[in-house]
Design a protein around this motif. Structure first.
Motif, short mmCIF file in Angstrom:
data_model
loop_
_atom_site.label_atom_id
_atom_site.label_comp_id
_atom_site.label_asym_id
_atom_site.label_seq_id
_atom_site.Cartn_x
_atom_site.Cartn_y
_atom_site.Cartn_z
N GLU A 64 0.83 -1.21 0.00
CA GLU A 64 0.00 0.00 0.00
C GLU A 64 0.86 1.26 0.00
O GLU A 64 1.88 1.32 0.68
CB GLU A 64 -0.86 0.00 1.27
CG GLU A 64 -2.31 -0.31 0.99
CD GLU A 64 -3.12 -0.41 2.25
OE1 GLU A 64 -4.18 -1.02 2.18
OE2 GLU A 64 -2.71 0.11 3.31
N ARG A 87 -6.74 3.85 5.33
CA ARG A 87 -7.15 2.63 6.04
C ARG A 87 -7.13 2.86 7.56
O ARG A 87 -8.08 2.52 8.27
CB ARG A 87 -6.19 1.49 5.68
CG ARG A 87 -6.51 0.18 6.39
CD ARG A 87 -5.38 -0.82 6.20
NE ARG A 87 -5.30 -1.34 4.84
CZ ARG A 87 -5.98 -2.39 4.39
NH1 ARG A 87 -6.80 -3.03 5.20
NH2 ARG A 87 -5.84 -2.82 3.16
N VAL A 121 -11.78 -2.50 6.23
CA VAL A 121 -11.28 -2.09 4.92
C VAL A 121 -10.70 -3.32 4.24
O VAL A 121 -9.78 -3.94 4.76
CB VAL A 121 -10.21 -0.99 5.06
CG1 VAL A 121 -9.66 -0.61 3.70
CG2 VAL A 121 -10.79 0.23 5.77
N ASP A 173 -10.36 2.79 10.07
CA ASP A 173 -10.35 1.83 11.18
C ASP A 173 -10.58 2.52 12.53
O ASP A 173 -11.02 1.89 13.48
CB ASP A 173 -9.02 1.07 11.21
CG ASP A 173 -8.95 0.02 10.11
OD1 ASP A 173 -10.01 -0.34 9.57
OD2 ASP A 173 -7.84 -0.45 9.78
N SER A 187 -2.90 5.47 0.98
CA SER A 187 -3.88 4.41 1.19
C SER A 187 -3.79 3.87 2.62
O SER A 187 -4.80 3.57 3.24
CB SER A 187 -3.66 3.28 0.19
OG SER A 187 -3.78 3.79 -1.11
#
Lengths: 169, 145
Positions: free
Chosen positions: B2, B10, B26, B14, B6
Motif C-alpha cells: 500500500e 485505512r 477495509v 479503522d 492508502s
C-alpha cells in the motif's frame, strides 16, 4: 344516537401503542437510540447523542451514515404512521394488540438522497418528515434534521418508497 | 504494497467510532477505489420478520467507502466530507451474509470529488444497492500560505 367523544386516555393510549410498535420494531433504529415524540399526529424523531455515532473523532462530528439512517428512519416511520392513521383511529387495526410482529407490512425504500448542509455536532439531533405524495404504489417523503436551531438544518433528505399492498385490495 | 496515502486512509477508517460500531473493515484501498465490508449482525436489521439489514446501515457503509475512495485518490488532500449521497436499493440483502461496498472516485476537480459505489452480498452478480455522491475537496493548505 349522539356519539360521545372518546376519553382522552384511550385516544392517547391507542396512538402511543401504535407508535411504539412502529418505532420499536426496527432493531437498527433501536441500536442507534432513535425515539419518537408525538404531539397529536405530528412526530419528531430524536437521536440522543452517543460516542458510537461519531464519524470523524478529530472534529468530532456525527457519521454521515448515522445522519442518513436517522433521516431515513424518520421518513419511513412518518410515512407508515400517516398510512396507518385512518385504520388506527377507526379501530380497524387493534392498536392494543399491535407488536412489531403483528404490524402490517411497512413501505420499502426505493431510493434515498441526503444533503449534508452542516457538520453534525456531537449532541442530540431531531428530525421531522413530510409526506409530499402518497399514492397507492409510490410515496415521496421529505425530511429535515436539525440540532440546536430549528432554522438551521444540518441535513435534509428525500426518499421514494414502495407502498405495501392493501390486503383488502 | 500500500502507498502511504492508502495506508493513512485505512488507518483513518479503522479509527472511526461508528465504523467500529458497525464492525466495518477495509478490504482494500488505493488509487481512488475503496472496498469495505460489514458483517451481518442482528442488531442492524431493519425488519425483524425478514432479518434483512436496514438501509441505513448500508448507507453508512456506502458513505464510508465513498469517503475512503476520495481520500486515497492521488489528487486529493487527505480530508473530505460528504456533500450529498443518493442510494438506490435494488433488492434486500440476504440475511446472514456480509455486505461489501466498492466505491470509485471517478472524477475530481479542485473543489468536488464525484463518487459511485455498489454494494453486494454473497451473490455478487446482483447488486443490493448502488450509490452516487459528491464529496468536498478541501482547499490545499499550501495555496493559503
Amino acid at each position: 344516537m349522539s356519539a360521545r367523544p372518546e376519553p382522552v386516555q384511550m385516544v392517547k393510549q391507542r396512538r402511543d401503542a401504535t407508535l411504539r410498535a412502529l418505532a420499536e420494531g426496527i432493531p437498527y433504529s433501536n441500536h442507534l437510540g432513535i425515539r419518537f415524540d408525538r404531539r397529536g399526529d405530528e412526530l419528531t424523531a430524536i437521536l440522543t447523542f452517543d460516542e458510537k455515532l461519531i464519524g470523524n473523532p478529530m472534529l468530532p462530528a456525527l457519521h454521515g451514515g448515522v445522519t442518513a439512517a436517522f433521516l431515513e428512519v424518520c421518513a419511513v416511520i412518518q410515512l407508515s404512521w400517516s398510512y396507518l392513521w385512518t385504520d388506527i383511529e377507526s379501530g380497524r387495526i387493534d392498536a392494543a394488540a399491535l407488536t412489531p410482529e403483528t404490524l402490517p407490512r411497512l413501505p420499502k425504500t426505493i431510493d434515498f438522497t441526503v444533503d449534508y448542509l452542516r457538520t453534525g455536532l456531537p449532541r442530540d439531533a431531531y428530525a421531522r418528515a413530510r409526506v409530499n405524495r402518497s399514492g397507492r404504489r409510490y410515496a415521496s417523503v421529505h425530511v429535515e434534521g436539525w440540532q440546536d436551531n430549528r432554522g438551521r438544518p444540518f441535513a435534509q433528505g428525500t426518499g421514494h418508497f414502495l407502498m405495501p399492498r392493501r390486503s383488502d385490495g | 504494497m500500500e502507498d502511504p496515502k492508502s495506508r493513512a486512509a485505512r488507518q483513518f477508517i479503522d479509527a472511526l467510532p461508528h465504523c467500529r460500531d458497525l464492525g466495518m473493515s477495509v478490504v482494500s484501498v488505493g488509487e481512488g477505489e475503496a472496498v469495505l465490508e460489514m458483517p451481518y449482525d442482528t442488531r442492524f436489521v431493519g425488519d425483524p420478520k425478514t432479518g434483512v439489514i436496514h438501509g441505513g446501515a448500508v448507507s453508512a457503509l456506502m458513505d464510508t467507502s465513498g469517503g475512503a475512495a476520495v481520500m486515497c485518490h492521488p489528487d486529493t488532500p487527505a480530508v473530505t466530507a460528504t456533500l450529498d449521497l443518493r442510494i438506490d436499493y435494488m433488492r434486500p440483502a440476504t440475511p446472514g451474509h456480509a455486505i461489501r461496498a466498492t466505491a470509485t472516485c471517478y472524477h475530481i476537480t479542485r473543489s468536488v470529488a464525484f463518487v459511485r459505489a455498489v454494494a453486494t452480498d454473497n451473490d455478487t452478480e446482483r447488486p443490493v444497492a448502488t450509490a452516487t455522491g459528491a464529496f468536498t475537496v478541501e482547499a490545499s493548505r499550501k495555496a493559503k500560505a
